[in-house]
Design a protein around this motif. Structure first.
Motif: not given
Length: 160
Positions: A120-121, A78-81, A112-116
């Protein structure tokens, strides 16, 4: 000279396998370098056009395996670019910041940091993406190791 050729080729192959878990070492270049050094030291006689076509196809496969495994691992969870980019950056930076363990922790933290921070997940999804980056990385190691073993086996078949 044949013994020296084999020793140098084997050393190159060992370095290539170290590169599987330490991505700053370009594994595939060391495998091909082992073939070339053996040829220059001993002979290129056994390495005909068929050998080189097969090896070039495997080289292309190896370059694609890293990218594909990372994309699939992050996307499957479920991750993004940004998660994919964070994982890749973490993979490259991690071993320098945290020697040894950084190879596994880096991609996880990067994803994790990129998603957060960028996507903004929520925290739970960010952790899930981090796990996906680890799964992708570990899958890539296994797949690349198998392809490299196959490349070396083909080399032995053609030159021995």
């Amino acid at each position: 000279m044949e013994i020296i050729g084999w020793i140098i080729a084997i050393v190159m192959f060992i370095i290539a396998f170290i590169g599987l878990v330490y991505p700053i070492i370009p594994s595939v270049i060391f495998v091909v370098g082992g073939f070339l050094l053996y040829g220059w030291i001993v002979t290129f006689d056994g390495m005909n056009w068929l050998f080189w076509i097969i090896q070039i196809l495997f080289v292309v496969l190896l370059f694609g395996a890293d990218t594909l495994a990372n994309i699939v691992g992050v996307k499957k969870f479920g991750g993004s670019k940004p998660g994919m980019w964070g994982s890749t950056i973490g993979l490259l930076v991690g071993p320098f910041v945290i020697p040894v363990a950084g190879i596994l922790i880096g991609p996880f933290i990067g994803a994790v940091l990129a998603e957060l921070l960028i996507s903004r997940t929520d925290f739970k999804q960010s952790l899930k993406t981090g796990i996906g980056s680890l799964v992708g990385f570990l899958t890539s190691i296994v797949a690349k190791g198998a392809v490299m073993l196959l490349m070396i086996g083909i080399f032995i078949f053609f030159v021995a």
